[in-house]
Design a protein around this motif. Structure first.
Motif, short mmCIF file in Angstrom:
data_model
loop_
_atom_site.label_atom_id
_atom_site.label_comp_id
_atom_site.label_asym_id
_atom_site.label_seq_id
_atom_site.Cartn_x
_atom_site.Cartn_y
_atom_site.Cartn_z
N GLU A 188 0.83 -1.35 0.08
CA GLU A 188 -0.01 -0.13 0.21
C GLU A 188 0.96 1.29 0.00
N PRO A 213 1.70 5.10 0.87
CA PRO A 213 1.47 6.11 2.06
C PRO A 213 0.76 7.20 1.50
N ARG A 245 4.48 8.69 10.27
CA ARG A 245 3.26 8.05 10.53
C ARG A 245 2.72 7.40 9.67
N GLN A 246 2.57 8.16 8.37
CA GLN A 246 1.87 7.62 7.08
C GLN A 246 2.57 6.71 6.53
N SER A 247 3.96 6.59 6.44
CA SER A 247 4.70 5.55 6.13
C SER A 247 4.67 4.17 6.97
N ARG A 297 1.85 3.38 8.72
CA ARG A 297 0.48 2.88 8.46
C ARG A 297 0.69 1.95 7.13
N ALA A 298 1.30 2.43 5.98
CA ALA A 298 1.44 1.93 4.94
C ALA A 298 1.88 0.34 5.14
N LYS A 303 2.67 -1.35 7.48
CA LYS A 303 1.85 -2.42 8.51
C LYS A 303 0.96 -3.37 7.68
N LYS A 304 0.79 -2.78 6.47
CA LYS A 304 -0.25 -3.59 5.49
C LYS A 304 0.49 -4.46 4.54
#
Length: 114
Positions: free
Chosen positions: A36, A38, A81-83, A85-86, A88-89
């Motif tokens: 995914e 970010p 933070r956005q990196s 989040r991506a 982890k998926k």
């Protein structure tokens, strides 16, 4: 869509796209099954330019990210933070190794994000 499936199933030792780079720490071939991109952080909407976040990532035998550590980011902490989040998926191909190491870089460029 068919091209994406073929690319996802091809084993490589390095992936480089506009949004990220992935490199096996030991040069082992891998497949990135799910990745995914970010999102651009809301709090940095006035930021103009480019940045990046580098991770050292540990993936288990099932291909799931189980550990991660930010090794560098520029500008500091803006895109972390956005990196994460991506990241982890993400899902890698299964492996006979209990753990594998990857270097992952998320690339941010204000001209490429909408």
């Amino acid at each position: 869509m068919m091209i994406e499936l073929v690319l996802a199933s091809t084993l490589v030792s390095f992936v480089n796209t506009e949004m990220y780079e992935v490199d096996s720490c030991i040069g082992e071939k891998f497949a990135l099954i799910e990745a995914e991109n970010p999102q651009w952080p809301i709090h940095s909407e006035r930021f103009i330019g480019a940045g990046y976040v580098d991770f050292m990532v540990i993936v288990n035998s099932e291909g799931k990210v189980v550990e991660h550590q930010i090794s560098r980011s520029q500008p500091r902490r803006i895109f972390d933070r956005q990196s994460l989040r991506a990241l982890k998926k993400w899902k890698f191909n299964p492996s006979k190794h209990a753990e594998r190491c990857f270097d992952v870089t998320f690339k941010y460029d204000s001209e490429k994000f909408e």
